[in-house]
Design a protein around this motif. Sequence first.
Motif, PDB file in Angstrom:
ATOM      1  N   THR A  56       1.061   5.496  -7.700  1.00  0.00           N
ATOM      2  CA  THR A  56      -0.150   6.101  -8.267  1.00  0.00           C
ATOM      3  C   THR A  56      -0.200   7.597  -7.942  1.00  0.00           C
ATOM      4  O   THR A  56      -0.497   8.414  -8.821  1.00  0.00           O
ATOM      5  N   LEU A  85       7.918   0.818  -7.581  1.00  0.00           N
ATOM      6  CA  LEU A  85       7.335  -0.169  -8.501  1.00  0.00           C
ATOM      7  C   LEU A  85       7.938  -1.556  -8.239  1.00  0.00           C
ATOM      8  O   LEU A  85       7.217  -2.562  -8.261  1.00  0.00           O
ATOM      9  N   ILE A 137      -5.588 -11.556 -10.336  1.00  0.00           N
ATOM     10  CA  ILE A 137      -4.115 -11.659 -10.407  1.00  0.00           C
ATOM     11  C   ILE A 137      -3.664 -11.468 -11.854  1.00  0.00           C
ATOM     12  O   ILE A 137      -2.715 -10.737 -12.134  1.00  0.00           O
ATOM     13  N   GLN A 189       6.287  -2.960  -5.361  1.00  0.00           N
ATOM     14  CA  GLN A 189       4.933  -3.408  -5.751  1.00  0.00           C
ATOM     15  C   GLN A 189       4.981  -4.803  -6.377  1.00  0.00           C
ATOM     16  O   GLN A 189       4.136  -5.638  -6.105  1.00  0.00           O
ATOM     17  N   ILE A 190       5.975  -4.995  -7.246  1.00  0.00           N
ATOM     18  CA  ILE A 190       6.049  -6.279  -7.960  1.00  0.00           C
ATOM     19  C   ILE A 190       6.363  -7.405  -6.972  1.00  0.00           C
ATOM     20  O   ILE A 190       5.659  -8.423  -6.926  1.00  0.00           O
ATOM     21  N   LEU A 217      -2.605 -15.742  -1.638  1.00  0.00           N
ATOM     22  CA  LEU A 217      -4.019 -16.006  -1.956  1.00  0.00           C
ATOM     23  C   LEU A 217      -4.180 -17.291  -2.755  1.00  0.00           C
ATOM     24  O   LEU A 217      -5.159 -18.027  -2.583  1.00  0.00           O
ATOM     25  N   ILE A 247      -8.158  -3.300  -4.886  1.00  0.00           N
ATOM     26  CA  ILE A 247      -9.274  -3.191  -3.929  1.00  0.00           C
ATOM     27  C   ILE A 247     -10.336  -4.256  -4.212  1.00  0.00           C
ATOM     28  O   ILE A 247     -11.024  -4.725  -3.305  1.00  0.00           O
ATOM     29  N   SER A 277      -2.054   3.074 -13.506  1.00  0.00           N
ATOM     30  CA  SER A 277      -1.714   3.068 -12.069  1.00  0.00           C
ATOM     31  C   SER A 277      -2.989   3.131 -11.225  1.00  0.00           C
ATOM     32  O   SER A 277      -3.063   2.521 -10.159  1.00  0.00           O
ATOM     33  N   LEU A 293      -1.143  -8.627 -13.555  1.00  0.00           N
ATOM     34  CA  LEU A 293       0.053  -8.930 -14.345  1.00  0.00           C
ATOM     35  C   LEU A 293      -0.048  -8.326 -15.748  1.00  0.00           C
ATOM     36  O   LEU A 293       0.950  -7.865 -16.302  1.00  0.00           O
ATOM     37  N   LEU A 345       0.827  -1.214   0.000  1.00  0.00           N
ATOM     38  CA  LEU A 345       0.000   0.000   0.000  1.00  0.00           C
ATOM     39  C   LEU A 345       0.861   1.264   0.000  1.00  0.00           C
ATOM     40  O   LEU A 345       0.509   2.256  -0.644  1.00  0.00           O
ATOM     41  N   LEU A 374       0.672  -4.737 -15.405  1.00  0.00           N
ATOM     42  CA  LEU A 374       2.126  -4.595 -15.215  1.00  0.00           C
ATOM     43  C   LEU A 374       2.850  -4.669 -16.565  1.00  0.00           C
ATOM     44  O   LEU A 374       3.733  -3.852 -16.853  1.00  0.00           O
ATOM     45  N   VAL A 392      -4.852   0.108  -8.572  1.00  0.00           N
ATOM     46  CA  VAL A 392      -5.493   0.286  -7.254  1.00  0.00           C
ATOM     47  C   VAL A 392      -6.907  -0.307  -7.292  1.00  0.00           C
ATOM     48  O   VAL A 392      -7.321  -1.024  -6.375  1.00  0.00           O
TER      49      VAL A 392
HETATM   50  C1  HEM Z   1       2.041  -0.129  -9.022  1.00  0.00           C
HETATM   51  C2  HEM Z   1       1.480  -1.310  -8.977  1.00  0.00           C
HETATM   52  C3  HEM Z   1       0.424  -1.731  -7.992  1.00  0.00           C
HETATM   53  C4  HEM Z   1      -0.455  -0.975  -7.253  1.00  0.00           C
HETATM   54  C5  HEM Z   1      -0.614   0.533  -7.276  1.00  0.00           C
HETATM   55  C6  HEM Z   1      -1.235  -1.899  -6.456  1.00  0.00           C
HETATM   56  C7  HEM Z   1      -2.224  -1.534  -5.557  1.00  0.00           C
HETATM   57  C8  HEM Z   1      -2.919  -2.394  -4.742  1.00  0.00           C
HETATM   58  C9  HEM Z   1      -3.927  -2.020  -3.762  1.00  0.00           C
HETATM   59  C10 HEM Z   1      -4.370  -0.598  -3.454  1.00  0.00           C
HETATM   60  C11 HEM Z   1      -4.388  -3.151  -3.186  1.00  0.00           C
HETATM   61  C12 HEM Z   1      -5.507  -3.258  -2.137  1.00  0.00           C
HETATM   62  C13 HEM Z   1      -4.970  -3.768  -0.803  1.00  0.00           C
HETATM   63  C14 HEM Z   1      -6.090  -3.987   0.190  1.00  0.00           C
HETATM   64  O1  HEM Z   1      -7.265  -4.068  -0.164  1.00  0.00           O
HETATM   65  O2  HEM Z   1      -5.796  -4.078   1.387  1.00  0.00           O
HETATM   66  C15 HEM Z   1      -3.685  -4.269  -3.799  1.00  0.00           C
HETATM   67  C16 HEM Z   1      -3.879  -5.582  -3.479  1.00  0.00           C
HETATM   68  C17 HEM Z   1      -3.266  -6.642  -4.109  1.00  0.00           C
HETATM   69  N1  HEM Z   1      -2.310  -6.564  -5.107  1.00  0.00           N
HETATM   70 FE1  HEM Z   1      -1.524  -4.888  -5.892  1.00  0.00          FE
HETATM   71  N2  HEM Z   1      -0.824  -3.190  -6.742  1.00  0.00           N
HETATM   72  C18 HEM Z   1       0.187  -3.133  -7.670  1.00  0.00           C
HETATM   73  C19 HEM Z   1       0.879  -4.169  -8.238  1.00  0.00           C
HETATM   74  C20 HEM Z   1       0.611  -5.492  -8.015  1.00  0.00           C
HETATM   75  C21 HEM Z   1       1.270  -6.597  -8.678  1.00  0.00           C
HETATM   76  C22 HEM Z   1       2.370  -6.485  -9.746  1.00  0.00           C
HETATM   77  C23 HEM Z   1       0.729  -7.728  -8.193  1.00  0.00           C
HETATM   78  C24 HEM Z   1       1.111  -9.131  -8.621  1.00  0.00           C
HETATM   79  C25 HEM Z   1       0.287  -9.999  -9.020  1.00  0.00           C
HETATM   80  C26 HEM Z   1      -0.273  -7.360  -7.189  1.00  0.00           C
HETATM   81  C27 HEM Z   1      -1.061  -8.219  -6.450  1.00  0.00           C
HETATM   82  C28 HEM Z   1      -1.963  -7.857  -5.469  1.00  0.00           C
HETATM   83  C29 HEM Z   1      -2.737  -8.807  -4.659  1.00  0.00           C
HETATM   84  C30 HEM Z   1      -2.672 -10.327  -4.743  1.00  0.00           C
HETATM   85  C31 HEM Z   1      -3.540  -8.030  -3.810  1.00  0.00           C
HETATM   86  C32 HEM Z   1      -4.568  -8.590  -2.789  1.00  0.00           C
HETATM   87  C33 HEM Z   1      -3.924  -8.599  -1.404  1.00  0.00           C
HETATM   88  C34 HEM Z   1      -4.866  -9.140  -0.339  1.00  0.00           C
HETATM   89  O3  HEM Z   1      -5.896  -8.508  -0.081  1.00  0.00           O
HETATM   90  O4  HEM Z   1      -4.513 -10.171   0.271  1.00  0.00           O
HETATM   91  N3  HEM Z   1      -0.313  -5.974  -7.118  1.00  0.00           N
HETATM   92  N4  HEM Z   1      -2.808  -3.781  -4.746  1.00  0.00           N
END
Ligand code: HEM
Length: 147
Positions: free
Chosen positions: A17, A55, A87, A58-59, A69, A139, A131, A91, A10, A94, A135
């Motif tokens: 973003t 970034l 998921i 994030q990855i 998950l 969410i 970006s 990707l 986060l 990305l 988000v």
């Molecule tokens: C700049 C890139 C990214 C941004 C801005 C971003 C943003 C976010 C945000 C805001 C959440 C919500 C978290 C919550 O509800 O508590 C989230 C969750 C998640 N993101 Fe990303 N993300 C990014 C890249 C990625 C990448 C590359 C992956 C790889 C697959 C990924 C996988 C996940 C997963 C699996 C969750 C769910 C986590 C959970 O609730 O257990 N994200 N992301």
Amino acid sequence: MYEVVLFLHLLGATIWTGGHLVLACTILPSTLRSQDIEFISRFESSYEKIGIPALLVQIISGIYLAFNLLPDISQWFNFSNPVSRLISYKLIILGCTFLLAIDARLRIIPHLSTRNLKALAYHIIPVTLLSVLFVYVGISFRTGWLY
Ligand code: HEM
């Protein structure tokens, strides 16, 4: 561990973003008006120092969260499952971000001038939209918006 990784994810999201929204909504319009290339170049080179590490965080954190998950990686592109669909979306976003960022870095930024400023804008705007989409998809894991 999960909570720490989610915190980092986060924190990285606010930097990636948030930084792009500042770039697209304030720095870019003012540069397009003034044609002051120095202004946007200075922002880009300062922001890069925190934006690129964000970034990468994030990855790495995203892969960890996805693995948490859905430990079976072979299911990550299974579009019939709502969690793996999200998921996959992450990707795909990305991949698109990478293509746009690499093109801007290699083709536009080294020769930035008033002539190719519009081309840079056509990269900054989609990367910013992507970006925000990152988000929104993130969410959706909790809210089920995109299920
Ligand atoms: C700049 C890139 C990214 C941004 C801005 C971003 C943003 C976010 C945000 C805001 C959440 C919500 C978290 C919550 O509800 O508590 C989230 C969750 C998640 N993101 Fe990303 N993300 C990014 C890249 C990625 C990448 C590359 C992956 C790889 C697959 C990924 C996988 C996940 C997963 C699996 C969750 C769910 C986590 C959970 O609730 O257990 N994200 N992301």
